[in-house]
Design an enzyme around this catalytic site. Structure first.
Site, PDB file in Angstrom:
ATOM      1  N   GLU A 326       0.849  -1.195   0.000  1.00  0.00           N
ATOM      2  CA  GLU A 326       0.000   0.000   0.000  1.00  0.00           C
ATOM      3  C   GLU A 326       0.879   1.237   0.000  1.00  0.00           C
ATOM      4  OE1 GLU A 326      -4.149  -0.966   2.327  1.00  0.00           O
ATOM      5  OE2 GLU A 326      -2.495  -0.184   3.498  1.00  0.00           O
ATOM      6  N   CYS A 327       0.682   2.112  -0.955  1.00  0.00           N
ATOM      7  CA  CYS A 327       1.364   3.402  -1.017  1.00  0.00           C
ATOM      8  C   CYS A 327       2.881   3.233  -0.883  1.00  0.00           C
ATOM      9  CB  CYS A 327       0.798   4.361   0.030  1.00  0.00           C
ATOM     10  SG  CYS A 327       1.158   6.101  -0.315  1.00  0.00           S
ATOM     11  N   GLY A 328       3.468   3.536   0.266  1.00  0.00           N
ATOM     12  CA  GLY A 328       4.904   3.353   0.429  1.00  0.00           C
ATOM     13  C   GLY A 328       5.327   1.925   0.181  1.00  0.00           C
ATOM     14  N   TYR A 330       3.832  -0.110  -1.853  1.00  0.00           N
ATOM     15  CA  TYR A 330       3.732  -0.249  -3.313  1.00  0.00           C
ATOM     16  C   TYR A 330       5.000   0.257  -3.970  1.00  0.00           C
ATOM     17  CZ  TYR A 330       1.507   0.551  -7.959  1.00  0.00           C
ATOM     18  OH  TYR A 330       1.172   0.564  -9.302  1.00  0.00           O
ATOM     19  N   THR A 426      -1.176  -0.771  -4.501  1.00  0.00           N
ATOM     20  CA  THR A 426      -2.109   0.340  -4.675  1.00  0.00           C
ATOM     21  C   THR A 426      -1.546   1.578  -3.992  1.00  0.00           C
ATOM     22  OG1 THR A 426      -3.297  -0.085  -2.596  1.00  0.00           O
ATOM     23  CG2 THR A 426      -4.079  -1.236  -4.566  1.00  0.00           C
TER      24      THR A 426
END
Length: 435
Positions: A326-328, A330, A426
């Site tokens: 997720e985010c970081g 990802y 994501t």
């Protein structure tokens, strides 16, 4: 049912977090078991709440969470003496198009839980005029009770008298007045406060906040103003785990996990196996799923680039079982991450993603995703509600889109996430399954 209050404000930057932390610690020191909550999708403030109160803080979000989940989370206060929630932005600030149970405003939560609101008002640059703001908030929505105000950044005794006189004139209760203190401000970076784990003197600082609040706020009167909130439902609703044994990255680079997500996983019997990429640790060999949450990988990109053992563990796991970021997380699964100085760092290379902080652009808002491909334990076609907040720019994303993603207005956004084999990522942080 446990009595509670919400600490909110007319706008961001008024000092409500300092007030929240000081009250949490003061109550805890008085022997009060106080359950903290945070309105909205914030993954930094709750860590400070926990440090101040000794209890995990839970997010309550009306846009992304169904009502039964909100009530379930509110039930975390059932074994406490007091519930204290911190609002986000201004009390009535939310998105234009409502989501599951509201538009994401703190007022939605106060209304649903029946918690009176105490407004922290920054009176710098004004005096009696602050009463007009308080009066407007008290009348804007009759279904939300404004119990009173705490005046902040008061310049002098005379300034306090003038501000109080304005509140008295319109019948707004003043619970306290905080003198201006520049030394009580916590440092910030681009996503908000610097993480709680990065403050070596955090406990001392929070103790100073409590002392400050005791000297200038009537804490007993605040407790008396609280009212009982909702009771947890007999059939609680929690997020189901995506796997039985979940290897979860947890360190200074990967710390953005929501307490309600972890609680749901554990309550369903999932085993969470923490590991540290910064310490070059591999995920557990017998994990069913590797989950890399968000955080600040850009601040540790050099160390992550050299974490060869961590990278090898990811590659081996992805050969047979899913990996999600997720985010970081990802970004750490991608080919490269370019830091704010323009230096490119090699990441795990399980996805083709290349991101840059040298070309900063804020991405912020609620997200709804319909999965095109399985994501961990979530099946293709599943709908998820979440939130995106980062400053990185995508330079390359050659892999297939993971989901169709829209914002709070239903407009498509380009940050679709991506997947390659069993590896998915994501930019949004999952909050709950979407209705």
């Amino acid at each position: 049912m446990t009595p509670g209050l919400m600490i909110a404000a007319p706008a961001s930057g008024t000092g409500k977090t300092t007030v929240m932390l000081g009250l949490l610690r003061a109550l805890r020191d008085d022997g009060v078991a106080v359950q903290p909550f945070k309105s909205g999708p914030d993954y930094i403030d709750p860590a400070f709440h926990r440090a101040a109160s000794g209890r995990a803080s839970f997010n309550l979000d009306s846009w992304s969470m169904p009502g039964a989940m909100l009530d379930t989370l509110a039930g975390k206060a059932d074994d406490a003496d007091f519930a204290l929630a911190e609002g986000s932005m201004g009390l009535f600030d939310g998105v234009a198009k409502p989501g599951t149970t509201g538009n994401g405003a703190s007022a939605d939560i106060a209304r649903r839980m029946g918690w009176p609101v105490v407004l922290v008002i920054d009176v710098s640059g004004q005096a009696q005029s602050a009463a007009a703001t308080a009066l407007g908030f008290s009348r804007y929505d009759p279904s939300v009770t404004i119990a009173g105000v705490i005046l902040n950044r008061v310049a002098s005794p005379r300034h306090e008298r003038l501000a109080r006189s304005g509140m008295d004139a319109v019948g707004i209760r003043v619970f306290g007045a905080l003198p201006r203190r520049g030394d009580l401000k916590l440092p910030e970076r681009h996503l908000g406060l610097v993480q709680a784990v990065e403050h070596p003197d955090l406990d001392v600082r929070i103790g100073e906040y409590a002392t400050f609040l005791r000297a200038h706020v009537d804490i007993a009167a605040l407790r008396e103003a609280a009212t009982a909130g909702v009771q947890g439902p007999s059939d609680p609703v929690w997020i189901r785990p995506p796997a039985q044994r979940i290897a979860l990255a947890q360190d200074a680079a990967f710390s953005f996990t929501y307490a309600h997500v972890l609680e749901g996983w554990r309550r369903a019997g999932a085993e969470i196996l923490p590991f540290s990429p910064l310490a070059d640790e591999r995920p557990a060999a017998d994990a069913d799923l590797v989950w890399l949450p968000g955080g600040y990988p850009e601040l540790h990109a050099g160390r992550l680039a050299e974490a060869r053992n961590f990278h090898a563990g990811l590659v081996k796991h992805a050969g047979t079982r899913p990996v999600h970021g997720e985010c970081g997380g990802y970004m750490a699964l991608g080919e490269g991450l370019i830091d704010a100085d323009g230096v490119r760092h090699r990441m795990a290379g399980l996805l083709g993603l290349v991101t840059s902080y040298a070309q900063r652009k804020m991405h912020l808002g609620y997200r709804r995703a319909s999965l095109r491909s399985p994501m961990g334990g979530f099946a293709s076609g599943a709908s998820l509600a979440g939130h995106e907040f980062h400053y990185s720019t995508i330079l390359e994303q050659p892999d297939a889109a993971l989901a169709d993603v829209t914002d709070a207005q239903g407009e498509a956004v380009p940050e679709t996430g991506s997947y390659r084999g069993r590896v998915t990522g994501t930019f949004f942080h999952m909050i709950a399954p979407a209705a």
